[in-house]
Write a protein that holds these residues in place. Structure first.
Motif, PDB file in Angstrom:
ATOM      1  N   PHE A 173       0.835  -1.196   0.000  1.00  0.00           N
ATOM      2  CA  PHE A 173       0.000   0.000   0.000  1.00  0.00           C
ATOM      3  C   PHE A 173       0.876   1.255   0.000  1.00  0.00           C
ATOM      4  CE2 PHE A 173      -3.055   2.988   2.037  1.00  0.00           C
ATOM      5  CZ  PHE A 173      -4.091   2.864   1.116  1.00  0.00           C
ATOM      6  N   ALA A 174       1.921   1.255   0.812  1.00  0.00           N
ATOM      7  CA  ALA A 174       2.850   2.392   0.850  1.00  0.00           C
ATOM      8  C   ALA A 174       3.575   2.536  -0.486  1.00  0.00           C
ATOM      9  CB  ALA A 174       3.851   2.213   1.987  1.00  0.00           C
ATOM     10  N   ALA A 175       3.924   1.423  -1.113  1.00  0.00           N
ATOM     11  CA  ALA A 175       4.580   1.475  -2.425  1.00  0.00           C
ATOM     12  C   ALA A 175       3.633   2.040  -3.479  1.00  0.00           C
ATOM     13  CB  ALA A 175       5.051   0.084  -2.826  1.00  0.00           C
ATOM     14  N   LEU A 203       2.528   9.187  -6.186  1.00  0.00           N
ATOM     15  CA  LEU A 203       3.174  10.478  -5.946  1.00  0.00           C
ATOM     16  C   LEU A 203       4.250  10.788  -6.986  1.00  0.00           C
ATOM     17  CD1 LEU A 203       3.483  10.568  -2.065  1.00  0.00           C
ATOM     18  CD2 LEU A 203       2.292  12.224  -3.504  1.00  0.00           C
ATOM     19  N   ALA A 204       4.835   9.772  -7.576  1.00  0.00           N
ATOM     20  CA  ALA A 204       5.894   9.968  -8.557  1.00  0.00           C
ATOM     21  C   ALA A 204       5.367  10.443  -9.913  1.00  0.00           C
ATOM     22  CB  ALA A 204       6.678   8.677  -8.731  1.00  0.00           C
ATOM     23  N   LEU A 213      -2.595  12.253  -1.194  1.00  0.00           N
ATOM     24  CA  LEU A 213      -1.743  11.063  -1.159  1.00  0.00           C
ATOM     25  C   LEU A 213      -0.725  11.143  -0.024  1.00  0.00           C
ATOM     26  CD1 LEU A 213      -1.163  10.530  -4.975  1.00  0.00           C
ATOM     27  CD2 LEU A 213      -2.502   9.069  -3.443  1.00  0.00           C
ATOM     28  N   ARG A 214      -0.170  12.331   0.224  1.00  0.00           N
ATOM     29  CA  ARG A 214       0.766  12.485   1.351  1.00  0.00           C
ATOM     30  C   ARG A 214       0.054  12.245   2.680  1.00  0.00           C
ATOM     31  NH1 ARG A 214       2.766  16.717  -1.895  1.00  0.00           N
ATOM     32  NH2 ARG A 214       1.517  18.227  -0.757  1.00  0.00           N
ATOM     33  N   VAL A 270      -2.578  10.283   3.225  1.00  0.00           N
ATOM     34  CA  VAL A 270      -2.791   8.840   3.368  1.00  0.00           C
ATOM     35  C   VAL A 270      -1.463   8.135   3.624  1.00  0.00           C
ATOM     36  CG1 VAL A 270      -3.672   6.758   2.238  1.00  0.00           C
ATOM     37  CG2 VAL A 270      -4.874   8.918   1.953  1.00  0.00           C
ATOM     38  N   GLY A 271      -0.391   8.633   3.033  1.00  0.00           N
ATOM     39  CA  GLY A 271       0.926   8.060   3.287  1.00  0.00           C
ATOM     40  C   GLY A 271       1.329   8.196   4.737  1.00  0.00           C
ATOM     41  N   LYS A 272       1.072   9.345   5.340  1.00  0.00           N
ATOM     42  CA  LYS A 272       1.375   9.541   6.760  1.00  0.00           C
ATOM     43  C   LYS A 272       0.514   8.633   7.625  1.00  0.00           C
ATOM     44  CE  LYS A 272       2.857  14.320   6.346  1.00  0.00           C
ATOM     45  NZ  LYS A 272       2.538  15.721   6.643  1.00  0.00           N
ATOM     46  N   MET A 273      -0.759   8.496   7.238  1.00  0.00           N
ATOM     47  CA  MET A 273      -1.640   7.598   7.984  1.00  0.00           C
ATOM     48  C   MET A 273      -1.147   6.163   7.888  1.00  0.00           C
ATOM     49  SD  MET A 273      -5.311   9.239   6.868  1.00  0.00           S
ATOM     50  CE  MET A 273      -6.259   7.844   7.435  1.00  0.00           C
ATOM     51  N   THR A 274      -0.664   5.778   6.717  1.00  0.00           N
ATOM     52  CA  THR A 274      -0.155   4.422   6.519  1.00  0.00           C
ATOM     53  C   THR A 274       1.097   4.188   7.349  1.00  0.00           C
ATOM     54  OG1 THR A 274      -1.050   4.395   4.278  1.00  0.00           O
ATOM     55  CG2 THR A 274       0.679   2.795   4.779  1.00  0.00           C
ATOM     56  N   LYS A 275       1.998   5.152   7.338  1.00  0.00           N
ATOM     57  CA  LYS A 275       3.242   5.005   8.096  1.00  0.00           C
ATOM     58  C   LYS A 275       2.960   4.878   9.589  1.00  0.00           C
ATOM     59  CE  LYS A 275       7.761   7.057   8.725  1.00  0.00           C
ATOM     60  NZ  LYS A 275       8.643   8.172   8.375  1.00  0.00           N
ATOM     61  N   ALA A 276       2.017   5.686  10.091  1.00  0.00           N
ATOM     62  CA  ALA A 276       1.680   5.649  11.513  1.00  0.00           C
ATOM     63  C   ALA A 276       0.660   4.564  11.843  1.00  0.00           C
ATOM     64  CB  ALA A 276       1.138   7.005  11.953  1.00  0.00           C
ATOM     65  N   ASN A 277       0.027   4.007  10.841  1.00  0.00           N
ATOM     66  CA  ASN A 277      -1.019   2.997  11.010  1.00  0.00           C
ATOM     67  C   ASN A 277      -2.128   3.503  11.932  1.00  0.00           C
ATOM     68  OD1 ASN A 277      -2.427   0.634  10.668  1.00  0.00           O
ATOM     69  ND2 ASN A 277      -1.199  -0.527  12.125  1.00  0.00           N
ATOM     70  N   GLU A 278      -2.571   4.732  11.676  1.00  0.00           N
ATOM     71  CA  GLU A 278      -3.664   5.283  12.465  1.00  0.00           C
ATOM     72  C   GLU A 278      -4.480   6.248  11.617  1.00  0.00           C
ATOM     73  OE1 GLU A 278      -1.543   7.042  15.703  1.00  0.00           O
ATOM     74  OE2 GLU A 278      -1.190   8.895  14.617  1.00  0.00           O
TER      75      GLU A 278
END
Length: 120
Positions: free
Chosen positions: A67-69, A75-76, A99-100, A102-110
């Motif tokens: 999902f992060a990938a 983003l690219a 997208l950023r 959701v990326g932060k949410m994914t990294k923090a898993n919250e």
């Protein structure tokens, strides 16, 4: 990847994406009724819908790394094709911001449990 102690839940992520898709559609309709003055609101809601749809259709929500990938791949991109928007550059900027987020949410898993219509 650091994050909370909770395990990654792909179903919760898909449910959150679906709820954000519905909220974005409602926001677009409301902005459309307000007319030209709400063009930025329309583009912002359309960008959220585009980002959530792109993430939802990828079927990578079951694996946090995939999902992060997928978010990084999106983003690219240089531009995000969409019809019916008012300003392409503003739309692209809003897609990247979404997208950023959701990326932060994914990294923090919250944050995927919050399915309220209005979010920050």
């Amino acid at each position: 990847m650091s994050g909370s102690a909770d395990a990654w839940d792909g179903e919760r992520v898909r449910t959150w994406l679906d709820s954000r898709l519905q909220a974005a559609r409602l926001d677009q309709a409301a902005a459309d009724r307000r007319g030209y003055a709400a063009a930025d609101d329309y583009d912002k809601a359309a960008a959220e819908e585009w980002a959530c749809r792109a993430l939802r259709t990828a079927d990578s929500a079951d694996d946090r790394a995939a999902f992060a990938a997928r978010i990084k791949d999106l983003l690219a991109r240089d531009e995000y094709p969409a019809t019916g928007i008012h300003d392409d550059r503003r739309f692209d900027r809003h897609v990247r911001a979404q997208l950023r987020k959701v990326g932060k949410m994914t990294k923090a898993n919250e944050g995927f449990a919050n399915r309220l219509r209005y979010q920050d």
